[in-house]
Design an enzyme around this catalytic site. Structure first.
Site, mmCIF file in Angstrom:
data_model
loop_
_atom_site.group_PDB
_atom_site.id
_atom_site.type_symbol
_atom_site.label_atom_id
_atom_site.label_comp_id
_atom_site.label_asym_id
_atom_site.label_seq_id
_atom_site.Cartn_x
_atom_site.Cartn_y
_atom_site.Cartn_z
ATOM 1 C CG HIS A 388 -1.938 -1.054 1.251
ATOM 2 N ND1 HIS A 388 -3.220 -0.900 0.778
ATOM 3 C CD2 HIS A 388 -1.849 -2.324 1.688
ATOM 4 C CE1 HIS A 388 -3.887 -2.031 0.931
ATOM 5 N NE2 HIS A 388 -3.069 -2.922 1.486
ATOM 6 C CE LYS A 579 -6.887 13.439 0.154
ATOM 7 N NZ LYS A 579 -7.109 12.118 -0.417
ATOM 8 N NE ARG A 580 -3.483 10.108 9.971
ATOM 9 C CZ ARG A 580 -3.040 9.178 10.815
ATOM 10 N NH1 ARG A 580 -3.712 8.066 11.004
ATOM 11 N NH2 ARG A 580 -1.933 9.382 11.501
ATOM 12 C CE LYS A 585 -2.508 10.677 2.992
ATOM 13 N NZ LYS A 585 -3.260 9.810 2.052
ATOM 14 C CB THR A 687 -10.246 4.467 -0.895
ATOM 15 O OG1 THR A 687 -9.675 4.863 0.358
ATOM 16 C CG2 THR A 687 -9.539 3.228 -1.401
ATOM 17 C CE LYS A 691 -14.278 5.411 1.063
ATOM 18 N NZ LYS A 691 -13.393 5.562 2.235
HETATM 19 C C1 26Q Z 1 3.643 0.495 10.253
HETATM 20 C C2 26Q Z 1 4.547 0.162 11.255
HETATM 21 C C3 26Q Z 1 4.418 0.651 12.531
HETATM 22 C C4 26Q Z 1 3.342 1.485 12.823
HETATM 23 C C5 26Q Z 1 2.439 1.818 11.841
HETATM 24 C C6 26Q Z 1 2.587 1.343 10.546
HETATM 25 C C7 26Q Z 1 1.604 1.703 9.495
HETATM 26 C C8 26Q Z 1 0.246 1.743 9.779
HETATM 27 C C9 26Q Z 1 -0.678 2.089 8.821
HETATM 28 C C10 26Q Z 1 2.013 2.002 8.200
HETATM 29 C C11 26Q Z 1 1.069 2.350 7.228
HETATM 30 C C12 26Q Z 1 -0.287 2.382 7.524
HETATM 31 C C13 26Q Z 1 -1.333 2.751 6.561
HETATM 32 C C14 26Q Z 1 -1.135 2.988 5.278
HETATM 33 C C15 26Q Z 1 -2.237 3.402 4.403
HETATM 34 O O1 26Q Z 1 -3.350 3.664 4.849
HETATM 35 N N1 26Q Z 1 -2.012 3.457 3.087
HETATM 36 C C16 26Q Z 1 -3.060 3.820 2.160
HETATM 37 O O2 26Q Z 1 -3.699 2.639 1.718
HETATM 38 C C17 26Q Z 1 -4.826 2.937 0.923
HETATM 39 C C18 26Q Z 1 -5.533 1.640 0.609
HETATM 40 O O3 26Q Z 1 -4.803 0.898 -0.310
HETATM 41 C C19 26Q Z 1 -4.419 3.699 -0.316
HETATM 42 O O4 26Q Z 1 -5.604 4.067 -1.003
HETATM 43 C C20 26Q Z 1 -3.631 4.953 0.053
HETATM 44 O O5 26Q Z 1 -3.144 5.565 -1.122
HETATM 45 C C21 26Q Z 1 -2.485 4.579 0.976
HETATM 46 O O6 26Q Z 1 -1.809 5.754 1.429
#
Ligand code: 26Q
Length: 843
Positions: A388, A579-580, A585, A687, A691
């Site tokens: 991702h 979004k975050r 972004k 995503t 929407k």
């Molecule tokens: C990893 C290690 C330690 C702590 C946290 C994490 C961690 C947690 C969540 C790393 C990444 C995430 C989340 C990533 C994320 O939400 N990515 C998004 O995924 C979506 C679904 O595929 C995409 O549409 C977005 O583009 C992408 O940013």
């Protein structure tokens, strides 16, 4: 696919039945629970009142809203529980190949309204509510969001399990039951403050604890949580227990009800008698406390993997519990381990559960006693991996010492996987030392690390990205060396979102207009929205679309007034970025655009323009200082503009606090404009872009992630694309200089001048210097390169808004082309191309 029965039986079972329960079947379910048939009026309340009386011991007439919510939710659960059991019995009897979706995050949001909608109980509920005269909105509002995720990746997992149930796939989700989900965000003086999200403070009516299916997890060391971090006590092996909590996942139509199983960590019940008898009674019991802290809280970072020991143990805990559960279910009906890949497909949601590779291998070697080659072949054929993100700082790399301390056996296996990989790569690319070190599972350095993405790619049969551009960059740039070794493993599955929650549930006025025009088939077959395309020429339909949008905006404006005491003009443009908060972004780029528009208005106060409200919402990781400063800036921008009489009534900025699934369900349907403005090449998919599109917003955005495919589907003329392409970003990086834009572009210079003048921080001297330094220094995400073309696209967009007919045509073209972005399409592709699973309809 069933493996027994006559050919006719098999053919009948393979033929997917419609996902909807018949009226008669639903009447039977309701009858058995004392609600009476749907057409029967009056006794729907019986069940609900029984719950109030017997669960809550309150007089139904005097019940508080929270009691009412729990009673309604329990009633809905009663109605679905027989189908839930029947679904599980069907899977046990037919023993089809199943999908297991492993994810550290499931961003579910609320469930009551969605479950009622998917069970098609809305008419029953409406009648009961009318008969009782209760405030239905107040009841819905009692349910806390299940915020067990950070953002896109977690919400995608939630959309996926809903689609799997709707498509009648024999599937199950596995995650963690965090006691505290994503933090709640307050804005104080413009700054983000975090508050813990104690979502389980009141009993959750959806979950069912299954203590009989507890799983033991063995670790190579003991650990204690001291001051928030994990203290490892090496050389003293210990055990934890995983207690499963199941939640129903209702498919649309109520035929299939799958399970989401969330694990909670607990300590063994029998306590340490040695410690007890040596006088350490209290500390023996206190072990419980440290075990339970493992699943206490979700890590609130979405793009840094700042190595936290507790996170590493969380990841292993999820993997160990889930693999044990999957293997137990497999062994119940099969004695030949070699058939595991014919019975189970395990999808890894990013590398977070990538320890599944050595864990499954360990089970096959040490418990099933298979040889390496067999065990490895079964592991690879069972697992698949989705990536991702390409951001280097988000790629997980865990210190080798942590493996050594916590998972010594797994480290041995990873070392052996790496040794065989080197042999393989060395044979295929003789003498290519660079490739050997880049493909290795180990990254040398002061602290040697294990590269989890490499482990996931090598240990699975499929690796996919989440949009075409992203999958291509992954294959040709990020892990190009491994992709050359395993080219057949790489593919793409463009993301999607569930139209049940994001259109039918979130936007009743628009859903009604669509159903009126083309019938309800779109709800489970979103491609049918293409039938709206010709209606762009129908003046009455265009008017209906504009009215539906106006209704949604009014609903949102009313909510804003009631909830936040804020007034916005629903006749103006609602322009949104939610979004975050992250540098890539580029919320700051959006702010620069607004500053430019603000200056235009100040320079020409008499100018007649469309009133505009700009909405922002999003959370910053608590340790991400730059992102938190961006939030402060957006709030100061809002305040400065509000205080300026020259623009009042024509321009407004609103930062909506505490972004969540529930807030997204309100703001997205009400938006005219969707901002998707990441630096090209950085947003894997996005995503929310989808929407917005299905809710009739027009997109202003860069050629990034799935936005590219959305514009292709609807034709580029219906999109407002701007900015550098991913290739241009990569090519110009070497010599890019933001100062060139300041010197050569008057609008860019004027924006920077106003920012630097302190106009937005009058009493807070210097606070935005880091933002200015970033823009004028390296401008890593190239905001200034894209500002000019953003403003040009914006001018085209507002010109179109002045022509309601043209706007409505374009919005209809967008809605009509959004069918491809249903998660049903995405899941069908995973099912046929990666998992090899087919529907297993429940009678
Ligand atoms: C990893 C290690 C330690 C702590 C946290 C994490 C961690 C947690 C969540 C790393 C990444 C995430 C989340 C990533 C994320 O939400 N990515 C998004 O995924 C979506 C679904 O595929 C995409 O549409 C977005 O583009 C992408 O940013």
């Amino acid at each position: 696919m069933p493996t027994s029965g006559t050919p006719e039986d098999r053919a009948a079972a393979a033929e997917p039945q419609p996902p909807l329960l018949t009226d008669a079947e639903r009447d039977t379910l309701l009858e058995q629970y004392g609600c009476g048939p749907v057409r029967f009026s009056g006794s729907e309340n019986a069940l609900y009142e029984r719950h109030l009386m017997f669960d809550h011991v309150v007089d139904p007439a005097a019940a508080a809203p929270r009691d009412r919510f729990e009673a309604v939710a329990r009633s809905v659960r009663d109605v679905l529980s027989q189908r839930w059991v029947r679904t599980q019995d069907t899977y046990a009897a037919r023993d089809p190949k199943r999908v297991y979706y492993l994810s550290l995050e499931f961003l579910l949001g609320r469930s009551l309204s969605d479950n009622i909608g998917n069970l098609m109980l809305a008419p029953v509920v409406r009648r009961a509510v009318a008969a009782k005269g209760v405030d239905w909105t107040a009841i819905l509002e009692q349910e806390p969001d299940a915020g067990l995720g950070n953002g896109g990746l977690g919400r995608l997992a939630a959309c996926f399990i809903e689609s799997m149930a709707t498509l009648q796939l024999p599937a199950m989700g596995y995650g963690l039951r965090y006691e505290y989900g994503m933090f709640s965000q307050d804005i104080v003086g413009g700054w983000q403050h975090e508050r813990p999200d104690n979502w389980l403070r009141r009993p959750d009516p959806w979950e069912v604890a299954r203590p009989d299916e507890m799983v033991e997890v063995r670790l190579g060391c003991s650990f204690e949580v001291r001051g928030g971090s994990l203290a490892v006590i090496p050389g003293r092996p210990s055990s934890l227990y995983g207690l499963p909590y199941d939640r129903p996942v209702v498919g649309y139509g109520g035929r299939t009800i799958n399970t989401l199983r969330l694990w909670a960590a607990t300590a063994p019940d029998e306590f340490d008698f040695h410690a007890f008898s040596s006088g350490e009674f209290v500390s023996a019991l206190a072990a419980q406390l440290s075990a339970e802290s493992l699943t206490r809280v979700l890590y609130p970072d979405d793009s840094t993997s700042a190595g936290q020991g507790l996170r590493f143990v969380q990841e292993y805990f999820l993997v160990a519990c889930s693999i044990a559960d999957i293997v137990r279910r497999f062994r119940a009906g099969n004695d030949d381990w070699h058939t595991l890949p014919d019975k189970a497909a395990i999808q890894l949601n990013d590398t977070h559960p990538a320890l599944a590779v050595p864990e499954l291998l360990r089970v096959l070697l040490d418990e099933a006693r298979l040889g390496w080659d067999e065990a490895w072949d079964i592991t690879v054929r069972t697992l698949a991996y989705t990536n991702h993100t390409l951001l280097p700082e988000a790629l997980e790399r865990w210190p080798r010492q942590w493996f050594a301390a916590l998972l010594p056996r797994h480290l041995e296996l990873v070392v052996e996987i790496d040794r065989r990989l080197r042999d393989d790569v060395g044979r295929r690319f003789p003498g290519d030392e660079g490739r050997l070190s880049r493909t290795s599972l180990f990254e040398p350095g002061q602290t040697e690390k294990v590269r989890m993405a490499n482990l996931a790619i090598v240990g699975s049969h499929s690796t996919n990205g989440v949009a075409a551009l992203h999958s291509q960059l992954l294959r040709t740039e990020t892990v190009a060396d491994l992709a050359a070794v395993f080219p057949e493993r790489f593919g793409n599955k463009t993301n999607g979102v569930t139209p049940r929650r994001w259109l039918l549930g979130a936007n009743p006025p628009l859903a009604a207009v669509i159903t009126e025009a083309i019938g309800p088939g779109w709800i489970t077959d979103l491609d049918q929205l293409a039938r709206l395309r010709p209606l762009a020429d129908d003046a009455a339909f265009r008017a209906a679309i504009l009215t539906a949008k106006r209704d949604a905006k009014q609903r949102f404006a009313d909510w804003l007034r009631d909830r936040h005491g804020m007034a916005v003009d629903p006749d103006g443009i609602f322009d949104t970025q939610v979004k975050r908060i992250h540098e890539y972004k580029r919320q700051l780029l959006n702010a620069l655009r607004i500053i430019a528009l603000y200056q235009d208005l100040r320079a020409d106060p008499g100018r007649v323009v469309q009133p505009r409200t700009f909405f922002f919402a999003g959370k910053a990781a608590p340790a991400y200082r730059f992102a938190k400063l961006v939030i402060k800036f957006l709030n100061n921008l809002a305040e400065t503009i509000d205080a300026d009489p020259l623009v009042r009534g024509r321009l407004k900025v609103v930062f909506l606090p505490d972004y969540s699934v529930s807030l997204a369900e309100r703001v997205i349907p009400a938006s005219d404009v969707s901002n998707q403005i990441s630096t090209a090449g950085y947003e894997a998919s996005g995503t929310s872009n989808m929407k917005f599109m299905m809710n009739g917003a027009l997109t202003i955005g860069t050629r990034d992630g799935a936005t590219i495919e959305m514009a292709e589907a609807a034709s580029e003329e219906t999109f407002f694309l701007f900015g550098l392409t991913a290739a241009q970003v990569a090519d110009t990086r070497g010599w890019y200089n933001p100062r060139w834009h300041i010197e050569h572009e008057p609008r860019t210079r004027a924006v920077l001048d106003l920012l630097t003048s302190g106009h937005f921080n009058r009493d807070e001297a210097g606070i935005f210097d880091p933002l200015i330094e970033s823009l004028t220094g390296s401008d890593h995400y190239m905001l200034l390169a894209d500002l000019g073309s953003y403003l040009d696209a914006d001018a085209r967009l507002t010109a179109l808004y002045a022509d309601p007919d043209g706007w409505a045509r374009t919005a209809i073209a967008n809605i009509a082309a959004s069918g491809r972005f249903s998660s049903d399409r995405t899941i069908s592709e995973y099912a046929t191309e990666i998992w090899g699973v087919t529907p297993c309809p429940v009678d």
